[in-house]
Scaffold this active site. Sequence first.
Site, short mmCIF file in Angstrom:
data_model
loop_
_atom_site.label_atom_id
_atom_site.label_comp_id
_atom_site.label_asym_id
_atom_site.label_seq_id
_atom_site.Cartn_x
_atom_site.Cartn_y
_atom_site.Cartn_z
N ASP A 33 0.83 -1.20 0.00
CA ASP A 33 0.00 0.00 0.00
C ASP A 33 0.86 1.25 0.00
O ASP A 33 1.85 1.34 0.75
CB ASP A 33 -0.88 0.04 1.26
CG ASP A 33 -2.33 -0.22 0.96
OD1 ASP A 33 -2.77 0.04 -0.17
OD2 ASP A 33 -3.04 -0.69 1.87
N GLU A 35 -13.46 -2.21 -3.39
CA GLU A 35 -13.85 -2.29 -1.98
C GLU A 35 -15.20 -1.65 -1.74
O GLU A 35 -15.50 -0.56 -2.24
CB GLU A 35 -12.80 -1.63 -1.08
CG GLU A 35 -13.21 -1.66 0.39
CD GLU A 35 -12.10 -1.27 1.36
OE1 GLU A 35 -12.35 -1.35 2.57
OE2 GLU A 35 -11.01 -0.91 0.91
#
Length: 264
Positions: free
Chosen positions: A82, A180
Amino acid sequence: MKKVTIGDLIARKNREKIVMITAYDALFARLFDDYADMILVGDSLNMSFGGKNETIGLSVDEMIYHAKAVQMGAKRAFLVVDMPFGAIYSKKVALKNCIEIYKKTGCDAVKIEGGSEIKGIVKALSQNGVGVMGHIGLKPQLSRKEGGFKVAGRDEESAKKILDDALELELAGARLLLLEGIPSELGKKITNSVKIPTIGIGAGSDTDGQVLVWSDAFGFYDEFKPKFVKRYMDGANLIREAMKNYADEVRNIKFPSSQYEYTK
């Protein structure tokens, strides 16, 4: 075992589901490596292990530290790191930070949150040899701005925006997409609209793969459970019980017994 490559993942689209999970250290990365196709060093560590209520707050150096540890344990899985909040606020900064992470951690791709507004950054990274996983839908790094973690794409306009984001990121050079917190119908539509693999987290079963935060999936983080999380074990209570047994045995002089002592 053979290292999983981006070619392997693309070849599995619409054929075989991809398994992805988070990890933040070598110990758990090693445990997951035999079963996971992909491991994500997620900024979720700020919540699961940092005790914070959001993912914002991590630095590039902290992500490098954890990713290097994971890389020591994950020899097979495709490794994604990330990019923390603020690390890609301009093309120049994004190139600097992503290339640093790419070089120092040995990762296979970086993950960045954002839609069409970051397509120029995705293109620049791709042109400079950095694999990119896009992250659209619910974007945790915007939780403070949005007033919490909210399901995205429930109305026609926002659903179209998320689909357009997926197409723009693919065109810019993203090799993977994380979807998501979106309705399952939208997850399916995006998956069928792009040629690159999609990994869902709260995006339904029709995506090309699934990812969960390991402390959620195994019941170690029990302060809050999102709707999309299935717990595969009651980790927190297992640890509490084991710790209680250990403490009791120490206090009652049952441990260490002679079995665990050295002799001359």
